[in-house]
Design a protein around this motif. Structure first.
Motif: not given
Length: 189
Positions: A111-116, A170-180
């Motif tokens: 998956a790609i994070y960030g529409v850039t 990637l915001d630290v709070h959002l990074a916590k939502l990524i599965p291990d």
């Protein structure tokens, strides 16, 4: 001539070519350059034979491109394209190298994070390498791009990628939502 001067010159030539009758004030507003600088640039372009001034009333002066001005505008456009194309190739190579460094195995998905702009380049590299792209993720932009509906990070688990390619902060709070189970790979330049 500096790169900025070339850009200003090109923008003035382009505006004159596109505009029926454009004043120095209109050029100033359109290009975000003060009127004095526009005046100086137009005098320089006129002296070089790239632009011709028609009329005597300062409020009704009309500017037109000469054949030499059209040729110069084309030459400047080619220079910009050539410079940008080399830059594009260097950035793409960098993205390719980062993606090549990932130890993909059969049936791995990303998956790609960030529409850039970098995301667009990563998408093209992924397509060339026939890697399975399962989602484009961004918490700010909910659009459809390259046939994918952009999803929020909280939905990444539904797509089960093995890798998440990061193309913007990637915001630290959002990074916590990524599965291990998802490995994060930063491909930013």
């Amino acid at each position: 001539m500096s790169n900025q001067e070339e850009i200003t010159q090109y923008n003035i030539l382009q505006s004159i070519e596109n505009g029926e009758q454009i004043s120095q004030r209109q050029l100033s507003l359109q290009l975000g350059i003060n009127v004095a600088s526009i005046n100086f640039a137009l005098k320089k372009l006129t002296k070089r034979g790239l632009v011709k001034m028609l009329g005597v009333n300062p409020r009704r002066i009309r500017y037109i491109l000469t054949p030499k001005g059209i040729a110069e505008k084309t030459q400047l456009a080619y220079k910009f394209f050539d410079r940008n194309f080399h830059f594009y190739k260097a950035v793409r190579k960098n993205v390719e190298n980062k993606i090549d460094s990932i130890s993909f195995q059969d049936k791995d998905s990303v998956a790609i994070y960030g529409v850039t702009d970098l995301m667009e380049m990563a998408y093209l590299v992924i397509q060339d390498k026939e890697i399975d792209l399962v989602a484009i993720v961004d918490n700010e932009k909910k659009i459809r791009i390259f046939g994918y509906q952009v999803v929020g990070i909280e939905e990444i688990h539904k797509h089960s990628p093995r890798f998440l390619l990061i193309t913007k902060e990637l915001d630290v709070h959002l990074a916590k939502l990524i599965p291990d189970s998802v490995e994060i790979v930063d491909i930013r330049i």
